[in-house]
Enzyme design. Sequence first.
Site, PDB file in Angstrom:
ATOM      1  N   GLY A 292       0.844  -1.192   0.000  1.00 17.17           N
ATOM      2  CA  GLY A 292       0.000   0.000   0.000  1.00 17.17           C
ATOM      3  C   GLY A 292       0.875   1.236   0.000  1.00 17.17           C
ATOM      4  N   ARG A 330      -0.295  12.354  10.504  1.00 22.39           N
ATOM      5  CA  ARG A 330       0.724  11.390  10.914  1.00 22.39           C
ATOM      6  C   ARG A 330       1.772  11.969  11.866  1.00 22.39           C
ATOM      7  NH1 ARG A 330       4.016   9.334   7.788  1.00 22.39           N
ATOM      8  NH2 ARG A 330       4.148   7.302   8.778  1.00 22.39           N
ATOM      9  N   CYS A 361      -6.086  24.926  15.430  1.00 22.06           N
ATOM     10  CA  CYS A 361      -6.016  25.474  16.774  1.00 22.06           C
ATOM     11  C   CYS A 361      -5.653  24.351  17.745  1.00 22.06           C
ATOM     12  CB  CYS A 361      -7.359  26.104  17.142  1.00 22.06           C
ATOM     13  SG  CYS A 361      -7.317  27.019  18.681  1.00 22.06           S
ATOM     14  N   GLU A 362      -4.403  23.945  17.675  1.00 21.43           N
ATOM     15  CA  GLU A 362      -3.910  22.785  18.425  1.00 21.43           C
ATOM     16  C   GLU A 362      -2.394  22.906  18.528  1.00 21.43           C
ATOM     17  OE1 GLU A 362      -4.801  19.463  20.544  1.00 21.43           O
ATOM     18  OE2 GLU A 362      -6.308  20.308  19.209  1.00 21.43           O
TER      19      GLU A 362
END
Length: 434
Positions: A292, A330, A361-362
């Site tokens: 994948g 990720r 907002c993190e």
Amino acid sequence: MHFYGTTAINKNGHLEIGGVDAVELTRDFGTPLYVYDVALMRERAQGFKQAFEEQNIKSQVAYASKAFSTVAMVQLANEEGLSLDVVSGGELYTALAAGFPSERIHFHGNNKSREELEMALDNGIGCIVVDNFFEMELLKTICHKKNVNVNILLRVTPGIEAHTHDYILTGQEDSKFGFDLQNGQAEAALKTALQFDCFDVLGLHCHIGSQIFETTGFLLAAKKIVEQMAGWKNELGFEAKVLNLGGGFGIRYTKEDEPKPPSQYVSEIIREVKILTEQFALKMPEIWIEPGRSLVGDAGITLYQVGSSKEVPGVRKYLAIDGGMSDNIRPALYQAKYEAVLANKPFARTSETVSIAGKCCESGDMLIWDLPLPEAGKEDILAVFCTGAYGYSMSNNYNRLPRPAVVFVEKGKAILVVKRESYEDLVRLDLPLK
């Protein structure tokens, strides 16, 4: 700068992908923008397939579509003669909408619903990878109700877990996936499955990890499973027609990563299975694998517009972009590392070290820490490499940010394969309070 696939620097001094200027792509399609190098995806698919063909081994190379599933990607997999691995009703629906041949679809998952299994059977998919006893009983009931038979593989956990360079021989029985080889579950599952006339038990499946650079784990898994297959031939009269050793083949994200070419993974797996089957007087099974990430990961580049910056004296400089954990979660989830350049001046002399911040907002919305770059401003485009796997597929609407568009580039042409979400799309499924 490491060049992946068709990436190059063109006469304008800009990054070029598939013969298309990356800066022009952002003008035509906006940012953030996922860009896929189609030629590289085709090359990887052909590399896996040719490795089997050169040794005249019956095989299926199934694209693990959870890495990146869209109608256009599924159609590309079909063009290259791949099979397809799906893990949900949504991925199955996408495959069917793309016109993918149902007989080459394999359905995985540890909690397939009745509706998903019925959908699979109604569309005549090629194989269901049975994960647990509950599913086996449910599938049998549905098969009897519909008066149909189905090909199955039994997913087993061989007691080997592999990630990057390391492999672990114990502890893998504590997994949400599959029937354990070591505690007798797998044998009990096989005995049960062989009693049901609606099942054609093709063989066994395992998956030992992800982003694996060495072949050791695959070879150990093959050894444990083939040894068990020999015992089952003697005790149960069962000989597997298919051995599916899963995926997890690694790619290069940064200079620390050293993956092998597809042909080397395949050739070493084939050699080991040949040796083992001859040793135990077994027929050579058809070998299936499920790449994948290794098909699409380094074929994807995400383009961002540079925005604000902030300097913390004596600590670091933050450079913000118009995307972040909403289009690539990720780094926040796995501390994944990436390399990047300014697409409009990729060879300009680096003058500072910055940390790339997303716009969510993190506090944890950081894409790359400590990236050497030329001085960058609002006219600049940041190109982040190797975002083709689990970028779009794990994208989200956190902070109600619309998902980016997806473009395929090949031979100087760009094709829009996923439209950019609009603000209207964000509220399309919402219902008013009254």
